[in-house]
Scaffold this active site. Structure first.
Site, PDB file in Angstrom:
ATOM      1  N   ASP A   1      -4.750  -6.566   4.773  1.00 18.91           N
ATOM      2  CA  ASP A   1      -5.790  -7.422   5.364  1.00 18.91           C
ATOM      3  C   ASP A   1      -5.750  -8.831   4.769  1.00 18.91           C
ATOM      4  O   ASP A   1      -6.165  -9.787   5.409  1.00 18.91           O
ATOM      5  CB  ASP A   1      -7.169  -6.801   5.116  1.00 18.91           C
ATOM      6  CG  ASP A   1      -7.375  -5.552   5.964  1.00 18.91           C
ATOM      7  OD1 ASP A   1      -6.917  -5.552   7.124  1.00 18.91           O
ATOM      8  OD2 ASP A   1      -7.968  -4.579   5.461  1.00 18.91           O
ATOM      9  N   ASN A  15       0.857  -1.196   0.000  1.00 22.45           N
ATOM     10  CA  ASN A  15       0.000   0.000   0.000  1.00 22.45           C
ATOM     11  C   ASN A  15       0.890   1.242   0.000  1.00 22.45           C
ATOM     12  O   ASN A  15       2.103   1.140  -0.082  1.00 22.45           O
ATOM     13  CB  ASN A  15      -0.920  -0.037   1.221  1.00 22.45           C
ATOM     14  CG  ASN A  15      -0.114  -0.140   2.483  1.00 22.45           C
ATOM     15  OD1 ASN A  15       0.621   0.758   2.843  1.00 22.45           O
ATOM     16  ND2 ASN A  15      -0.220  -1.294   3.165  1.00 22.45           N
ATOM     17  N   LYS A  43     -12.104  -3.964  17.817  1.00 19.05           N
ATOM     18  CA  LYS A  43     -10.717  -4.397  18.028  1.00 19.05           C
ATOM     19  C   LYS A  43     -10.252  -4.126  19.462  1.00 19.05           C
ATOM     20  O   LYS A  43      -9.082  -4.354  19.787  1.00 19.05           O
ATOM     21  CB  LYS A  43      -9.792  -3.694  17.030  1.00 19.05           C
ATOM     22  CG  LYS A  43     -10.154  -4.003  15.559  1.00 19.05           C
ATOM     23  CD  LYS A  43      -9.045  -3.577  14.621  1.00 19.05           C
ATOM     24  CE  LYS A  43      -9.428  -3.782  13.161  1.00 19.05           C
ATOM     25  NZ  LYS A  43      -8.287  -3.758  12.250  1.00 19.05           N
ATOM     26  N   LYS A  51       8.921 -16.848 -10.862  1.00 24.21           N
ATOM     27  CA  LYS A  51       8.110 -15.785 -11.481  1.00 24.21           C
ATOM     28  C   LYS A  51       6.932 -16.396 -12.246  1.00 24.21           C
ATOM     29  O   LYS A  51       7.107 -17.329 -13.049  1.00 24.21           O
ATOM     30  CB  LYS A  51       9.001 -14.985 -12.439  1.00 24.21           C
ATOM     31  CG  LYS A  51       8.297 -13.821 -13.059  1.00 24.21           C
ATOM     32  CD  LYS A  51       9.249 -13.050 -13.965  1.00 24.21           C
ATOM     33  CE  LYS A  51       8.503 -11.974 -14.705  1.00 24.21           C
ATOM     34  NZ  LYS A  51       9.330 -11.317 -15.711  1.00 24.21           N
ATOM     35  N   LYS A  54     -14.215   0.149  14.584  1.00 23.03           N
ATOM     36  CA  LYS A  54     -12.891  -0.459  14.782  1.00 23.03           C
ATOM     37  C   LYS A  54     -12.448  -0.379  16.238  1.00 23.03           C
ATOM     38  O   LYS A  54     -11.925  -1.337  16.786  1.00 23.03           O
ATOM     39  CB  LYS A  54     -11.854   0.205  13.876  1.00 23.03           C
ATOM     40  CG  LYS A  54     -11.934  -0.335  12.460  1.00 23.03           C
ATOM     41  CD  LYS A  54     -10.948   0.308  11.511  1.00 23.03           C
ATOM     42  CE  LYS A  54     -11.194  -0.241  10.100  1.00 23.03           C
ATOM     43  NZ  LYS A  54     -10.527   0.487   9.048  1.00 23.03           N
ATOM     44  N   PHE A  96      -4.921   2.977  14.316  1.00 19.85           N
ATOM     45  CA  PHE A  96      -5.176   4.033  13.335  1.00 19.85           C
ATOM     46  C   PHE A  96      -6.218   3.494  12.369  1.00 19.85           C
ATOM     47  O   PHE A  96      -6.353   2.278  12.205  1.00 19.85           O
ATOM     48  CB  PHE A  96      -3.897   4.365  12.549  1.00 19.85           C
ATOM     49  CG  PHE A  96      -3.087   5.477  13.160  1.00 19.85           C
ATOM     50  CD1 PHE A  96      -2.371   5.274  14.325  1.00 19.85           C
ATOM     51  CD2 PHE A  96      -3.031   6.734  12.556  1.00 19.85           C
ATOM     52  CE1 PHE A  96      -1.613   6.294  14.882  1.00 19.85           C
ATOM     53  CE2 PHE A  96      -2.280   7.756  13.102  1.00 19.85           C
ATOM     54  CZ  PHE A  96      -1.571   7.542  14.262  1.00 19.85           C
TER      55      PHE A  96
HETATM   56  O1  PMT Z   1       2.838   6.029   6.632  1.00 16.98           O
HETATM   57  P1  PMT Z   1       2.296   7.358   6.160  1.00 16.98           P
HETATM   58  O2  PMT Z   1       2.545   7.587   4.686  1.00 16.98           O
HETATM   59  O3  PMT Z   1       2.758   8.495   7.018  1.00 16.98           O
HETATM   60  O4  PMT Z   1       0.691   7.294   6.283  1.00 16.98           O
HETATM   61  C1  PMT Z   1       0.090   7.203   7.528  1.00 16.98           C
HETATM   62  C2  PMT Z   1      -1.058   6.200   7.536  1.00 16.98           C
HETATM   63  C3  PMT Z   1      -2.168   6.695   6.625  1.00 16.98           C
HETATM   64  C4  PMT Z   1      -0.594   4.822   7.062  1.00 16.98           C
HETATM   65  C5  PMT Z   1      -1.528   6.108   9.027  1.00 16.98           C
HETATM   66  O5  PMT Z   1      -1.912   7.383   9.462  1.00 16.98           O
HETATM   67  C6  PMT Z   1      -2.680   5.134   9.176  1.00 16.98           C
HETATM   68  O6  PMT Z   1      -3.854   5.474   9.038  1.00 16.98           O
HETATM   69  N1  PMT Z   1      -2.373   3.842   9.484  1.00 16.98           N
HETATM   70  C7  PMT Z   1      -3.333   2.750   9.573  1.00 16.98           C
HETATM   71  C8  PMT Z   1      -3.680   2.291   8.169  1.00 16.98           C
HETATM   72  C9  PMT Z   1      -4.582   1.076   8.171  1.00 16.98           C
HETATM   73  O7  PMT Z   1      -4.116   0.016   7.926  1.00 16.98           O
HETATM   74  O8  PMT Z   1      -5.788   1.294   8.561  1.00 16.98           O
HETATM   75  P2  PMT Z   1      -6.904   0.116   8.643  1.00 16.98           P
HETATM   76  O9  PMT Z   1      -8.144   0.855   8.823  1.00 16.98           O
HETATM   77  O10 PMT Z   1      -6.774  -0.794   7.489  1.00 16.98           O
HETATM   78  O11 PMT Z   1      -6.532  -0.677   9.953  1.00 16.98           O
HETATM   79  C10 PMT Z   1      -6.994  -0.270  11.226  1.00 16.98           C
HETATM   80  C11 PMT Z   1      -5.978  -0.588  12.290  1.00 16.98           C
HETATM   81  O12 PMT Z   1      -5.821  -2.003  12.391  1.00 16.98           O
HETATM   82  C12 PMT Z   1      -4.610  -0.026  12.029  1.00 16.98           C
HETATM   83  O13 PMT Z   1      -4.071   0.390  13.269  1.00 16.98           O
HETATM   84  C13 PMT Z   1      -3.841  -1.217  11.488  1.00 16.98           C
HETATM   85  O14 PMT Z   1      -2.443  -1.111  11.809  1.00 16.98           O
HETATM   86  C14 PMT Z   1      -4.487  -2.377  12.211  1.00 16.98           C
HETATM   87  N2  PMT Z   1      -4.471  -3.645  11.469  1.00 16.98           N
HETATM   88  C15 PMT Z   1      -5.131  -3.775  10.296  1.00 16.98           C
HETATM   89  C16 PMT Z   1      -5.156  -4.980   9.663  1.00 16.98           C
HETATM   90  C17 PMT Z   1      -4.469  -6.067  10.223  1.00 16.98           C
HETATM   91  N3  PMT Z   1      -4.447  -7.243   9.630  1.00 16.98           N
HETATM   92  N4  PMT Z   1      -3.806  -5.911  11.370  1.00 16.98           N
HETATM   93  C18 PMT Z   1      -3.801  -4.708  11.997  1.00 16.98           C
HETATM   94  O15 PMT Z   1      -3.183  -4.569  13.057  1.00 16.98           O
END
Ligand code: PMT
Length: 405
Positions: A278, A209, A341, A288, A337, A323
């Site tokens: 995810d 991503n 979570k 490849k 979330k 986040f």
């Molecule tokens: O890195 P930058 O370019 O500075 O950008 C910052 C950012 C946009 C990446 C950051 O601010 C941010 O939003 N990070 C979380 C991105 C994300 O994965 O969001 P999500 O809504 O998909 O996941 C929610 C939370 O669950 C996040 O804390 C994520 O780390 C966590 N997660 C998600 C999926 C997973 N399998 N395991 C997780 O722990």
């Protein structure tokens, strides 16, 4: 951050003077008022004009070079200081300090100041280990002078050993601690995840991503400056990690989960700023994948949710922050979330807003807990967002009974 703080930088005569110029520049960039005092021998290595230009102040060398008739310079400078840093400090200057000699502007100012003093020695390895030098340092230590030890490596004199001036970044860390003694995260262990996880399809392709790591790295740096012991679990980024934090490199979501789980029991605060995949390919081809049919279907399987695992396993005294990078219905997703979570706080950034989210130096965030909105911040630099978030975290930990460790 350092506005209103006056730092006197004492530069003594050694080849490491050139590194003092970098230190001077960093201090000025931080907003500190920097005043430089050089010894005569230091001026043989670097011209005072270099420090004058970097500090925007005239440089004192001669005690009697009184520019302002209304003050006595060495007393005026000594009184103005919040901190005096001697870098590099020669064996000669350490001896003068230990024995209270005052025969030049720097040693006289050091004797006159009541400000804390930080010394970063640099010299030949045999000089450094000489009993006289070690005894002088011991005397100064007992008087409350703080040291940044020299590094080990190739010395300018040709020897390999201990004696290199510590890197300016390392000296800056100690200066920061000395200028800001009240640090709300002192004694806390903080783990930050950052960057984008990478899920391999084959040896040349992967799913990832747009995360640059900037948000997580800013949090790690701010936590360090607030006194925490920081581990940065970093997936793919193109930026340099902050100094003074433990960096654990990971690639995939599963790697990140393992790194977090390994450190789970001895971490107080988890901040999951990483953008985590995810889903991952059900299988990673070891060769490849060749172009054949018109379409190619990739089967993906769900990755473990690290934030959820933390939320479900955290014990009293541990705090978990997630986040959420959203494009629509942000508040609804954020609340879902944070509750599902079981995280204590969740930082929502709408990544469709210019200046927010992926890759930017700024962010626009709203912070939620399970009860709803806790704080909405204006658009600010990621470092400032990090500081606001960590202040909130420190406040919550204190309110929950966990006093500073
Ligand atoms: O890195 P930058 O370019 O500075 O950008 C910052 C950012 C946009 C990446 C950051 O601010 C941010 O939003 N990070 C979380 C991105 C994300 O994965 O969001 P999500 O809504 O998909 O996941 C929610 C939370 O669950 C996040 O804390 C994520 O780390 C966590 N997660 C998600 C999926 C997973 N399998 N395991 C997780 O722990």
């Amino acid at each position: 951050m350092w506005k209103g703080k006056t730092v006197i930088l004492g530069v003594t005569g050694g080849i490491a003077c050139y590194k003092a110029a970098a230190l001077c520049s960093k201090l000025a960039q931080k907003g500190a008022e920097v005043r430089v005092i050089m010894t005569e021998s230091a001026t043989k290595f670097v011209a005072p004009l270099t420090f004058q230009t970097l500090s925007r102040h005239h440089v004192m060398v001669d005690t009697f070079d009184e520019k302002d008739a209304s003050v006595v310079s060495h007393i005026d400078w000594a009184d103005s200081a919040d901190l005096v840093v001697v870098a590099p400090a020669t064996a000669n200057m350490l001896a003068k300090m230990a024995h209270g000699l005052a025969d030049d502007m720097l040693s006289t100012t050091l004797l006159a100041t009541t400000a804390p003093i930080l010394v970063a020695p640099a010299m030949n390895v045999h000089m450094y280990t000489h009993p006289a030098v070690q005894a002088n340092m011991q005397t100064l230590l007992e008087r409350g002078v703080r040291f940044v030890e020299p590094g080990v490596g190739q010395l300018a004199c040709g020897y390999v050993g201990k004696g290199r001036l510590a890197e300016p970044e390392e000296i800056m860390l100690v200066i920061d601690q000395m200028l800001h003694p009240s640090q709300p995260l002192r004694g806390r262990r903080v783990l930050v995840t950052a960057g984008g996880t990478v899920e391999r399809i084959d040896p040349v392709r992967y799913i990832t991503n747009d995360s640059s790591g900037k948000m997580g790295y800013a949090i790690a740096e701010a936590a360090r400056d607030m006194g925490a012991e920081v581990t940065l679990v970093s997936a793919k980024t193109a930026i340099d990690p902050p100094t003074g934090v433990e960096v654990v490199r990971v690639v995939s979501t599963k790697d990140m989960l393992h790194a977090v789980q390994e450190r789970f029991s001895h971490t107080d605060i988890f901040i999951k700023a990483a953008a985590v995949a995810d889903y991952r390919p059900a299988e990673t081809a070891d060769r490849k994948i060749k172009k054949k049919a018109e379409t190619l279907t990739l089967e993906l399987v769900k990755n473990p949710d690290i934030l959820q695992w933390l939320g479900e396993n955290k014990r009293a005294g541990q705090l978990v922050v997630g986040f959420a990078a959203e494009t629509n219905d942000g508040e609804q997703h954020a609340l879902d979330k944070v509750r599902r979570k079981k995280s204590d706080l969740l930082v929502l950034n709408d990544v469709t807003i210019p200046g927010a989210g992926f890759g930017t130096d700024t962010n626009l965030v709203r912070i939620y807990d399970a009860n709803g909105l806790v704080q909405a911040l204006p658009m600010m630099g990621k470092r400032a967002v990090a500081e606001k978030l960590l202040e909130l975290v420190a406040g919550r930990l204190q309110a929950s009974g966990g006093s500073e460790a």
